[in-house]
Design a protein around this motif. Structure first.
Motif, short mmCIF file in Angstrom:
data_model
loop_
_atom_site.label_atom_id
_atom_site.label_comp_id
_atom_site.label_asym_id
_atom_site.label_seq_id
_atom_site.Cartn_x
_atom_site.Cartn_y
_atom_site.Cartn_z
N PRO A 168 -10.30 -5.26 -1.89
CA PRO A 168 -11.42 -5.00 -2.10
C PRO A 168 -12.30 -5.83 -1.32
CG PRO A 168 -10.61 -6.47 -4.03
CD PRO A 168 -9.35 -6.20 -3.27
N ARG A 169 -13.39 -5.12 -0.98
CA ARG A 169 -14.26 -6.01 -0.20
C ARG A 169 -15.50 -6.62 -0.95
NH1 ARG A 169 -12.81 -1.35 2.30
NH2 ARG A 169 -14.18 -0.26 1.59
N SER A 207 -11.81 -0.55 -3.96
CA SER A 207 -10.99 0.06 -2.94
C SER A 207 -10.67 1.36 -3.72
CB SER A 207 -9.78 -0.33 -2.49
OG SER A 207 -10.03 -1.77 -2.21
N LEU A 267 -11.58 1.55 5.17
CA LEU A 267 -10.21 1.88 4.33
C LEU A 267 -9.17 2.29 5.05
CD1 LEU A 267 -9.34 1.40 1.51
CD2 LEU A 267 -9.99 3.76 0.96
N TRP A 320 0.81 -1.22 0.03
CA TRP A 320 0.01 0.05 -0.05
C TRP A 320 0.94 1.17 0.03
CZ3 TRP A 320 -5.07 0.95 -0.27
CH2 TRP A 320 -5.35 2.26 -0.10
N ALA A 346 -5.69 -1.28 -2.37
CA ALA A 346 -6.16 -1.98 -0.99
C ALA A 346 -7.02 -3.26 -1.43
CB ALA A 346 -6.84 -1.07 -0.06
N ASP A 406 -8.04 -0.77 7.09
CA ASP A 406 -7.16 -1.46 6.39
C ASP A 406 -5.67 -1.04 6.07
OD1 ASP A 406 -9.83 -2.49 4.13
OD2 ASP A 406 -9.20 -3.08 6.05
N SER A 436 -15.85 3.74 2.96
CA SER A 436 -14.62 4.19 2.30
C SER A 436 -13.89 5.11 3.40
CB SER A 436 -15.12 4.98 1.41
OG SER A 436 -15.66 4.34 0.17
#
Length: 804
Positions: A43-44, A800, A62, A10, A41, A65, A58
């Protein structure tokens, strides 16, 4: 498409970046050729239990994360650029396709009488004619320069090969060919990588994004056009597996964008004409015409150009636009035809309608029967599978380039390597081939004899030792028996991988002609096989199947149907094949879509562009505007303090482009109802011209602005840092009533995502204000809020959001 980047680093910043459209695109925006840093990142997946808190995902999840990744991984500079396909870039701005109907706009429109409107309409037609003429002239320039430079190169190499075939030492000929190719491609790659990276590739994904409402920096600048034209000439002359037709679409779009504005911001020249069209809405329509004129000049297909712009390019369309675009396309074809006819010495014979002319399929052997329909459908299936394979391989290769080959010097080295390898592969295959054909009656431009007998030439050289356009025509029209099946099979295999490797290089090049050449090769091989099976039956002519194979392969890669059908018919001058070409293309698209996306859509997705398709995800009715909107929203009062406006615009953590204007009491913090919407660009112009008064007493006379002041600043509005506001001026007040849009589009917070999406997409909006039942602002929906939801293989996904 499977997620090929399961674990990535990241590199984003830990902050809320998913509010409004942010204005940080500028110079650092990652471009569509894979340059620029990336971040991702995980993704969910959205489950029913998570729907109620999506609006906060978001902003909260996020960041959690990010913190988790930061604790697991030590802070270090990664050796590669991380990237993830389930990512949405925050760096791309939207274009303002919705006109701001403020007082200035309405007053100007009311002053214009019927005669003035007729004058504006005439100007539109004049601009379309100019677009067609200039696009045709640019196409002529490319064609003439390529023909002369490529001819010079092939004559030098052919003379060298002929010389050393007798004396021995053909390795020097190989070295000469590879060196010439690599040197020419190096120049073409250097100017793209170091001067204008957005000029890489065909430009079709970039123009598609622009017409969708995404601002790709530098995409329609004059410098981009110059680099594009020079780059495509050098790419084709350098022997890469590319064509010069695809970049004509981008070139036409740049010409249209420049002509329609009546000035060049790059040259700092303002011709004081066409000022009425200096807004994104008008420029968008002209860019659609430019793209169509580019297709028309490339293939000599004016109707195909209009349909291409409709099918692949334009996201907004109306009936009036259709006729103007067709006019621009027809003028483009006629200009190219006239100039090339004079150049070829046939001033009165308009026989060169496009950059490539497939020749006419009009002899009696080229008919087809009902028994061949299943064969054509089968060829469509083969084209769809091969196209899907091509796209999948190019996907993995592009991911590799994004991660590892992101420095300009590495991109130039890769382009030189591909050029040298292409020349080497071509030379080795010509050298090893023993497919000799008689020269008499042949139309080969540069026949290589090599080890063939006198009066014969090497047929493998027909395919490799030529520009791709001429190779395609040869495969279509050479008589039966001109190629050995082994020659066609080996050429198809090698050229397939070379073309796949070449697409995505940092050079200006298109994929249309390489795709047609691959398909023509295996299609002709298919026809030869049928001829063997049917003992030379009259309906197994190889040229006909070369045409069907070319259509199948191109359709399988780019997934065009209607426009490509018409382009193929216009380029061959034969309506007879309309139905089988349509069948082949539809089958190729259906089969290809089952496996992966089309090539252009895939590259748009890989660059994390917030592209909005025609419809919202089909399973998204469970989401409401309240859950997808960005909140809280930065609002301005109708009468606002100048210092407050400057501070808001200068705040890099909330670099928004649209601000709801509300009516509120300066002495309280309670927000009242929505009164309008004002854009960052409008506020900057107001500050630049100091349209404010010393105190809250608005009876004082203030400078009267006109729409011309805003048009003069368009499209490169100055940054807020360049505007000086003194301490005394910060205490002044500014009245936004005259400049804001008093009737912005709004939706209630209970509106479903598909309804919000349809409103946003159909009207070409940039900001959609979400209000409650008291008309108070509760949130804002922008492009990224909608584009981050898509339908994945496991259901609805939320992409993301990260700075890339």
């Amino acid at each position: 498409m499977a997620n090929v980047a399961k674990k990535v680093s990241w590199s984003g910043r830990d902050r809320d970046d998913d509010d409004e459209d942010d204005g940080r695109a500028g110079e650092t925006t990652p471009l569509l050729n894979g340059t620029g840093p990336g971040a991702a990142a995980a993704p969910r997946q959205l489950t029913p239990s998570s729907f109620l808190r999506i609006g906060q995902l978001s902003n909260v999840d996020l960041n959690e994360d990010i913190r988790e990744l930061e604790t697991e991984l030590p802070r270090q500079h990664p050796n590669e650029i991380p990237h993830n396909e389930k990512l949405l870039s925050l760096k791309y701005e939207s274009l303002d396709y919705d006109n701001s109907e403020n007082q200035l706009f309405l007053e100007e429109e009311r002053r214009i009488n019927h005669t003035a409107f007729r004058t504006v309409e005439i100007k539109r037609w004049v601009i379309c004619a100019m677009i067609g003429i200039l696009t045709g002239l640019v196409a002529c320039f490319i064609d003439i320069v390529v023909e002369n430079l490529a001819g010079l190169k092939y004559r030098v190499v052919k003379g060298n090969i002929d010389k050393f075939t007798e004396k021995g030492g053909l390795s020097f000929s190989l070295l000469l060919w590879a060196t010439l190719n690599a040197s020419v491609v190096m120049v073409g790659s250097v100017i793209v990588a170091f001067i204008e990276p957005v000029a890489a590739g065909s430009g079709i994904p970039q123009i598609k994004c622009y017409l969708n409402g995404v601002k790709i920096p530098h995409v329609v600048r004059l410098k981009t056009l110059v680099i594009k034209v020079c780059g495509v000439i050098l790419s084709v002359v350098g022997g890469l597996a590319v064509g010069k037709e695809g970049p004509m679409i981008h070139s036409g779009a740049v010409i249209a964008a420049g002509i329609s504005q009546g000035r060049s911001t790059s040259l700092k020249r303002d011709f004081k004409i066409f000022e009425y069209f200096r807004r994104d809405t008008e420029k968008r329509d002209f860019v659609s015409a430019g793209a169509a004129a580019g297709v028309s000049a490339a293939f000599g297909a004016p109707v195909g150009g209009v349909l291409f712009s409709l099918e692949e390019g334009a996201s907004f369309w109306n009936q009036f636009l259709t006729w103007r675009i067709f006019f621009a396309s027809m003028i483009s074809t006629f200009t190219l035809n006239s100039v090339l006819s004079v150049y070829h010495g046939n001033a009165w014979d308009l026989s060169s309608p496009g950059l490539i002319n497939f020749g006419r399929f009009d002899n009696e052997k080229m008919g087809y029967t009902i028994q061949e329909i299943p064969i054509f459908i089968f060829m469509g299936v083969v084209g769809g599978i091969l196209g899907a394979l091509f796209n999948a391989l190019n996907y993995w290769l592009t991911m590799f380039r994004i991660r590892y080959i992101h420095r300009p010097c590495l991109q130039v080295v890769e382009a030189m390597l591909v050029a040298a390898v292409t020349a080497t592969v071509g030379f080795v295959m010509i050298y090893c081939s023993r497919d000799c054909q008689p020269i008499q009656g042949s139309t080969v431009a540069y026949p290589l004899q090599l080890f063939c007998a006198d009066g014969e030439y090497n047929s493998m050289a027909t395919a490799f030792f030529n520009t791709p356009e001429k190779s395609v025509v040869n495969l279509f029209h050479d008589p039966p028996g001109s190629y050995n099946p082994m020659t066609l099979g080996m050429f198809t295999l090698m050229y397939f991988f070379l073309a796949c490797w070449t697409y995505g290089l940092t050079v200006s090049a298109g994929v249309f002609i390489p795709s047609l050449l691959i398909g023509a090769a295996w299609g002709r091989l298919f026809g030869i096989s049928l001829s063997y099976l049917t003992k030379g039956s009259i309906w197994a002519d190889p040229g006909k199947y070369a045409l069907m194979g070319a259509a199948a392969q191109l359709g399988g890669i780019v997934r065009m149907t209607l426009s490509l059908t018409v382009i193929m018919m216009e380029a061959t001058g034969n309506v007879t094949y309309g139905f089988p070409i349509m069948l082949v293309l539809m089958t190729a698209k259906i089969v290809g879509d089952y496996f992966v996306e089309g090539l252009y859509d895939m590259h748009i997705q890989l660059q994390s562009v917030p592209f909005l398709h025609w419809e919202a995800p089909v399973t998204s009715h469970s989401l409401t505007a309240r859950e997808v909107m960005s909140a809280p929203v930065t609002c301005l009062r109708r009468i606002e303090r100048v210092g407050t406006v400057v501070d808001i615009l200068s705040d890099t953590s909330s670099n928004h482009n649209g601000f709801p204007v509300v009516e509120s009491n300066p002495d309280t913090t309670q927000v009242a109802g929505l009164r309008g919407l004002i854009l960052r660009s409008q506020l900057i112009v107001l500050l630049k011209h100091k349209v404010f008064v010393e105190r809250a007493n608005l009876s004082l006379v203030q400078r009267r602005l006109k729409l011309k002041d805003f048009r003069d600043a368009y499209p490169r509005f100055p940054p807020i840092q360049s505007i000086h506001v003194s301490q005394d001026e910060r205490e002044c007040m500014i009245d936004l009533s005259e400049f804001m849009n008093p009737s912005p589009y709004t939706v209630p917070q209970e509106a479903s995502l598909p309804r919000v999406f349809k409103l946003f997409r159909a009207l070409g909006l940039r900001h959609l204000v979400v209000v409650d039942n008291r008309n108070e602002v509760v949130g804002m929906v922008t492009r990224k809020d909608l584009a981050r939801y898509r339908l994945g293989k496991e259901g609805l996904e939320e992409l993301s959001l990260a700075q890339t």
